[in-house]
Design a protein around this motif. Sequence first.
Motif, PDB file in Angstrom:
ATOM      1  N   PRO A 181       0.827  -1.209   0.000  1.00  0.00           N
ATOM      2  CA  PRO A 181       0.000   0.000   0.000  1.00  0.00           C
ATOM      3  C   PRO A 181       0.861   1.259   0.000  1.00  0.00           C
ATOM      4  N   ILE A 182       0.440   2.269  -0.749  1.00  0.00           N
ATOM      5  CA  ILE A 182       1.193   3.515  -0.838  1.00  0.00           C
ATOM      6  C   ILE A 182       1.310   4.179   0.527  1.00  0.00           C
ATOM      7  N   ALA A 183       0.240   4.149   1.315  1.00  0.00           N
ATOM      8  CA  ALA A 183       0.247   4.834   2.607  1.00  0.00           C
ATOM      9  C   ALA A 183       1.389   4.350   3.492  1.00  0.00           C
ATOM     10  N   GLY A 184       1.587   3.037   3.544  1.00  0.00           N
ATOM     11  CA  GLY A 184       2.649   2.495   4.378  1.00  0.00           C
ATOM     12  C   GLY A 184       4.031   2.890   3.899  1.00  0.00           C
ATOM     13  N   LEU A 185       4.217   2.968   2.600  1.00  0.00           N
ATOM     14  CA  LEU A 185       5.518   3.323   2.037  1.00  0.00           C
ATOM     15  C   LEU A 185       5.868   4.787   2.288  1.00  0.00           C
ATOM     16  N   LEU A 186       4.855   5.605   2.479  1.00  0.00           N
ATOM     17  CA  LEU A 186       5.091   7.039   2.672  1.00  0.00           C
ATOM     18  C   LEU A 186       5.327   7.412   4.132  1.00  0.00           C
ATOM     19  N   GLU A 187       5.185   6.464   5.030  1.00  0.00           N
ATOM     20  CA  GLU A 187       5.296   6.777   6.457  1.00  0.00           C
ATOM     21  C   GLU A 187       6.661   7.339   6.826  1.00  0.00           C
ATOM     22  N   ASN A 188       7.699   6.877   6.156  1.00  0.00           N
ATOM     23  CA  ASN A 188       9.053   7.305   6.495  1.00  0.00           C
ATOM     24  C   ASN A 188       9.634   8.288   5.488  1.00  0.00           C
ATOM     25  N   VAL A 189       8.784   8.871   4.648  1.00  0.00           N
ATOM     26  CA  VAL A 189       9.249   9.861   3.679  1.00  0.00           C
ATOM     27  C   VAL A 189       9.081  11.244   4.289  1.00  0.00           C
ATOM     28  N   TYR A 190      10.162  12.002   4.314  1.00  0.00           N
ATOM     29  CA  TYR A 190      10.139  13.324   4.914  1.00  0.00           C
ATOM     30  C   TYR A 190       9.868  14.383   3.856  1.00  0.00           C
ATOM     31  N   HIS A 191       9.343  15.517   4.315  1.00  0.00           N
ATOM     32  CA  HIS A 191       9.084  16.624   3.403  1.00  0.00           C
ATOM     33  C   HIS A 191      10.372  17.015   2.695  1.00  0.00           C
ATOM     34  N   GLY A 192      10.282  17.189   1.383  1.00  0.00           N
ATOM     35  CA  GLY A 192      11.438  17.575   0.598  1.00  0.00           C
ATOM     36  C   GLY A 192      12.138  16.398  -0.057  1.00  0.00           C
ATOM     37  N   GLN A 193      11.909  15.179   0.444  1.00  0.00           N
ATOM     38  CA  GLN A 193      12.465  14.015  -0.226  1.00  0.00           C
ATOM     39  C   GLN A 193      11.732  13.795  -1.552  1.00  0.00           C
ATOM     40  N   LYS A 194      12.321  13.001  -2.426  1.00  0.00           N
ATOM     41  CA  LYS A 194      11.820  12.881  -3.789  1.00  0.00           C
ATOM     42  C   LYS A 194      11.336  11.458  -4.065  1.00  0.00           C
ATOM     43  N   VAL A 195      10.220  11.377  -4.785  1.00  0.00           N
ATOM     44  CA  VAL A 195       9.616  10.094  -5.135  1.00  0.00           C
ATOM     45  C   VAL A 195       9.618   9.944  -6.658  1.00  0.00           C
ATOM     46  N   LEU A 196       9.990   8.754  -7.132  1.00  0.00           N
ATOM     47  CA  LEU A 196       9.892   8.406  -8.549  1.00  0.00           C
ATOM     48  C   LEU A 196       8.974   7.200  -8.676  1.00  0.00           C
ATOM     49  N   ALA A 197       7.910   7.336  -9.451  1.00  0.00           N
ATOM     50  CA  ALA A 197       6.930   6.257  -9.630  1.00  0.00           C
ATOM     51  C   ALA A 197       6.844   5.893 -11.104  1.00  0.00           C
ATOM     52  N   VAL A 198       7.006   4.609 -11.416  1.00  0.00           N
ATOM     53  CA  VAL A 198       7.049   4.117 -12.797  1.00  0.00           C
ATOM     54  C   VAL A 198       5.744   3.411 -13.143  1.00  0.00           C
ATOM     55  N   PHE A 199       5.225   3.750 -14.330  1.00  0.00           N
ATOM     56  CA  PHE A 199       3.979   3.156 -14.824  1.00  0.00           C
ATOM     57  C   PHE A 199       4.194   2.689 -16.252  1.00  0.00           C
ATOM     58  N   GLY A 200       3.664   1.534 -16.575  1.00  0.00           N
ATOM     59  CA  GLY A 200       3.820   1.000 -17.908  1.00  0.00           C
ATOM     60  C   GLY A 200       2.799   1.563 -18.885  1.00  0.00           C
ATOM     61  N   PRO A 201       2.956   1.226 -20.173  1.00  0.00           N
ATOM     62  CA  PRO A 201       1.963   1.591 -21.191  1.00  0.00           C
ATOM     63  C   PRO A 201       0.815   0.591 -21.165  1.00  0.00           C
ATOM     64  N   GLU A 202       0.003   0.564 -22.213  1.00  0.00           N
ATOM     65  CA  GLU A 202      -1.025  -0.470 -22.319  1.00  0.00           C
ATOM     66  C   GLU A 202      -0.335  -1.844 -22.231  1.00  0.00           C
ATOM     67  N   GLY A 203      -0.890  -2.709 -21.413  1.00  0.00           N
ATOM     68  CA  GLY A 203      -0.249  -4.014 -21.231  1.00  0.00           C
ATOM     69  C   GLY A 203       0.699  -4.045 -20.058  1.00  0.00           C
TER      70      GLY A 203
END
Length: 249
Positions: A181-203
Amino acid sequence: MQRYFLEDPFGPDGSAVISGDDAHHIVKVMRMQQGNRVIAVSGRTAFECVIENLGDRTVTVRKDGDALPDNEMPVPVTIAAGLPKGDKLDLIVQKGTELGMHSLIPFSAERSIVRWDGGKSGKKIARLQKIAKEAAEQSHRSVIPEISGLLDLDGLIGLSGEYDLLLMADEESAKDRSGRPIAGLLENVYHGQKVLAVFGPEGGISREEAERLRQAGFIPVSLGPRILRAETAPLYALAAISSELEGKR
């Protein structure tokens, strides 16, 4: 109130010049007059301003009041989108900007049907950047999301060291409910830190791509029990991140 991003900063006297297409919009489209008010943004700080002078291609404004609240997400989120078909990337940029996306990296995924040739890539990026600017103005952002040049998977993985949290939306993880779950992964992310999220195309992301991303430190995330379209998944993630981080302000 209309919002415009300044190319040059405010002067010592609090004045600034809006030029080009934005000045044309003020004069010819909005038909504003001297004394009307706009919002001008410089260096991610926005001020209400009074129009002092209107020309054919320039409009002079002056600050009138204190800086407005910053509406940016406390954690910059970059979306890496595998090239989808049609105008879906336009939608991701427009709606992603409204939802707080900090930047977007288009990448050529294994299952991308669309291919950008070198001659047209620059024009496509410029078009997407314009969409981001217009969406940032409409949604009262303080930053225009940056649209980067097209990357391949190697290039994308090469950038991963610049980020504090690496996420990937994997269709197979959605099917077997193994994504976190995204919520759990964000618990230890501090303000100003950077997130990169990868999403695929169709398929979605291929098995080889998913494994390489895992080896590079990307964590499969859960986007709910349903399979989302290529243009929907990044928007779902941005909304979830915004709800988790900004809802706790």
